[in-house]
Every structure is written in structure tokens, then in C-alpha cells.
Design an enzyme around this catalytic site. Structure first.
Site, short mmCIF file in Angstrom:
data_model
loop_
_atom_site.label_atom_id
_atom_site.label_comp_id
_atom_site.label_asym_id
_atom_site.label_seq_id
_atom_site.Cartn_x
_atom_site.Cartn_y
_atom_site.Cartn_z
N GLU A 193 20.44 47.32 39.18
CA GLU A 193 19.14 47.55 39.80
C GLU A 193 18.22 46.34 39.63
O GLU A 193 17.48 45.97 40.55
CB GLU A 193 18.46 48.78 39.18
CG GLU A 193 19.26 50.07 39.31
CD GLU A 193 20.14 50.36 38.10
OE1 GLU A 193 20.19 51.53 37.69
OE2 GLU A 193 20.77 49.40 37.58
N GLU A 205 53.19 50.25 29.45
CA GLU A 205 54.22 49.72 30.34
C GLU A 205 55.63 50.18 29.98
O GLU A 205 56.60 49.75 30.59
CB GLU A 205 54.15 48.19 30.37
CG GLU A 205 52.88 47.65 31.00
CD GLU A 205 53.03 46.25 31.55
OE1 GLU A 205 54.18 45.82 31.77
OE2 GLU A 205 52.01 45.57 31.75
#
Length: 380
Positions: free
Chosen positions: A59, A299
Site C-alpha cells: 500500500e 523431493e
């Protein structure tokens, strides 16, 4: 009561804010990904995203770029603006002082110091405030952040590559290369956004991997080996590069103290877990959380992935299916462990994405974890 229907401009502007937010992935964690767009008279007068941890919020960046044009404009932001002092001042104060007339947020921020208070402050200051535009997309964008808030644990992605007949290697353990070069490039991009990459000792013995991101990404993941007996070779590439990229060896009480000392001498960190069986999954994730790690890539191989699935600790899968057939009758399959006995009990993916990467098919999806309900996700 019929569901609220957002205007086309609101949806388009929020999608632009979400695209801005995505640019921060890998750079801002453990903070959430946030993007902001400022619209006035039908055009964008300012945009920005949270670029790095500790840096200005989205913002603030958008307001600085909009300058005086922010007065009377609409701010679209992918997450409720903060209203407390953290590493930066509250965004709500800057929004009010800039003269923004309307704020549209994709979702509330569940962080306890915000959680609706930011929107309430803006509304009390006389701004028009709405929330919920593209909300489910915003939740998916920040799933790791939302899981961390709900459970304190890191977000876990299970990744593997397999042949069309479901094999991750030949019967002799050879796996290079199942997936295409394009797929491997995507995996390296993913590695570069992770806090930790986990494999088992079997994978290290078979492949001697480096487990680094090439080229380097925004994060440098800790490379983690589940090695209950401390069998990791002192001459493997992980150990050889331990002083360059962090290596954590997770062992149990059954590990040889001398080998643990030798690994430490070579720059590895050795963490001992109680017991003499496999390294326990939940205590491992709790250790990651204690270190501030919020995203974990598992993995494999099959036993390691199976243990995470058996403990219901996988939040997302990322699978590459190659158009090749290996054949053979062996156990080189992606997920082992205990499994299930009835197909109705199988874990079913939600938010499924199927895309072609080179010649491979990439399949991504989320698992229906209990924390997702706490975090406000819609049931698939």
C-alpha cells in the site's frame, strides 16, 4: 439472500493487485504476499507490491507512486491493510492521510494484531470499505502464510517426477532424466523460493544431488537429509558444499556419534531426534518452525514422501509426468509408506492445475488439510 456480485472493474483491478503480490514470492516470507492497485477515473494511478521482508508494504509503495492522485481514489489490496507498528508503521494511517476514498480488500488478515481491525479503522475514518473480492484466489496465493498463522508449522510441497507408468527410476535406481529440461528448470525455480528441501539418505546415495537452485533464486534453502543412522558419505556433494549452502542432517539416537562429529566438522548441522527408527515427521516440521522456516519442498524418495503422506503433513503436490514408459516390476514408485486399503479413503486433490511443460504434464493441487478450514478456504 443472493451472493454479492462484484463490478467488472473491481474484479479486474483486484486481479491486477494479486498479480502484483505474486512478484514478492520468495522475497518477503515469512510475511504474506501483498499487492496494491490505486484506481481513479478508470485508470491506474499507482501500483506496488511488498518487495522484501522488512521493506515497505504494498500500500505504501502504491501510495508513493500515486502521489496527490491518491486523493479520492479507490485502493485495491490483496490483503487487509495492517493497523499496527511492526517493522514498518501501520498502512491504515498512510491510507487515511493520503485521502483514499474507498478500499477494497481481497480478504481479512488473520494475524491477531490485524484480523479485521485494519478494515474497521478505515471505516471509522469515513472510508468506504469492502472485503471479499477474489477472496479464494487471495487465500491460495498466501496458503503458506495462512497455514503458519493457523498451525505454526511450515507449508509442505511434495514434488516428484515419474514415467507414464508411475516409476521414479529404473529397477537399478537410475532416474536421470525422467523429466524434460523445461520441467527441471521449473523445479529449480521452485527450489529458489523454498526455505528447506528434504530428501532421504537413499536419494543421496543413489544420485549424489546438490539440491541447490540453478540459477540462484531469492532464497537459499537449507538442504535437509533424513538419515537416522548418519550414513551420509563424507565425500558426497552435499557435505563438500556444506560451508557454501547450509546442510542439516536429521538423525536419531541410533546414529554413530563419531560420524555425527565428522559431519559437524565439515560444516553440516546435525540434529538428533529421539528414538531409533525413522526421523519423525511432525517433530521435524516443528524444528523447522522453530527456525522460522515457512516453506518446505520434499523431493523424496518414495519412503520419505510416504512418511509425510502417512502423517497427513503434505499441503500441496507438484508432479511432473513424462510421456515415457519404463516397465518392470519393482518398487521405484513416488509414494510408498502405509498407504490406504480402500480407494474411497484415497487423498483427493483440490484446486487442481494441469499444464504442459515441454513434453511433460505438470499436475499441481492441494490436499484437504484441517487447517484450510480454519484459514477460511472454500471446500472443493
Amino acid at each position: 439472500m443472493p451472493p454479492f456480485v462484484w463490478e467488472e472493474e473491481d474484479v479486474g483491478s483486484m486481479r491486477a493487485a494479486l498479480a502484483e503480490a505474486e512478484k514478492g514470492r520468495g522475497w518477503v516470507e515469512p510475511n504474506p504476499l501483498v499487492g496494491a492497485i490505486i484506481m481513479k477515473d478508470g485508470r491506474c494511478v499507482g501500483s506496488g507490491h511488498h518487495e522484501r521482508f522488512g521493506g515497505p508494504h504494498a500500500e505504501i509503495v502504491a501510495l508513493q507512486r500515486a502521489g496527490e492522485l491518491a486523493a479520492g481514489a479507490t485502493l485495491y489490496v490483496s490483503l487487509e491493510p495492517c493497523c499496527h507498528f511492526g517493522k514498518t508503521p501501520p498502512c491504515t494511517t498512510a491510507i487515511i492521510e493520503a485521502g483514499i476514498a474507498r478500499v477494497v480488500a481481497a480478504m481479512r488478515d488473520p494475524f491477531p494484531k490485524v484480523d479485521g481491525n485494519g478494515l474497521a479503522l478505515l471505516e471509522a475514518a469515513g472510508l468506504a470499505v469492502q472485503c471479499g473480492c477474489e477472496e479464494e484466489t487471495a487465500r491460495n496465493l498466501n496458503a503458506p502464510y495462512l497455514k503458519h498463522i493457523a498451525t505454526g508449522l511450515p507449508y509442505v510441497i511434495a514434488k516428484w517426477a515419474m514415467t507414464l507408468d508411475g516409476k521414479t527410476a529404473t529397477s537399478t535406481g537410475k532416474s536421470r532424466w525422467i523429466s524434460s529440461e523445461s520441467s527441471r528448470f521449473r523445479v529449480h525455480e521452485l527450489r529458489g523460493r523454498m526455505d528447506a528441501i528434504v530428501v532421504g539418505i537413499g536419494t543421496v546415495i543413489a544420485d549424489d544431488p546438490l539440491l541447490t537452485a540453478r540459477p540462484k533464486g531469492p532464497r537459499s534453502a537449507t538442504r535437509v537429509v533424513l538419515d537416522s543412522g548418519a550414513k551420509l558419505s563424507l565425500s558426497c556433494r552435499l557435505v563438500a558444499t556444506a560451508r557454501e549452502w547450509p546442510v542439516l542432517v536429521a538423525v536419531t539416537d541410533s546414529a554413530d556419534p563419531l560420524r555425527c562429529a565428522q559431519l559437524r566438522e565439515r560444516g553440516c548441522e546435525v540434529v538428533v531426534f529421539p528414538g531409533c527408527g525413522r526421523v519423525p515427521v511432525v517433530p521435524l516440521l516443528q524444528e523447522f518452525a522453530r527456525r522460522g522456516l515457512t516453506s518446505v519442498l520434499v523431493e523424496g524418495g518414495g519412503q520419505v514422501l510416504g512418511s509425510f503422506f502417512d502423517e497427513h503433513q503434505v499441503d500441496e503436490v507438484d508432479v511432473y509426468v513424462a510421456p515415457i514408459i519404463e516397465g518392470g516390476d519393482h518398487e521405484k514408485i513416488p509414494v510408498r509408506g502405509m498407504g490406504i486399503t480402500a480407494m474411497n479413503d484415497a487423498m483427493r486433490l483440490g484446486s487442481i492445475e494441469m499444464t504442459r511443460v515441454g513434453v511433460d504434464m505438470r499436475v499441481r493441487g492441494s490436499l484437504p488439510q484441517p487447517w484450510r478450514v480454519l484459514a477460511g478456504f472454500r471446500a472443493d
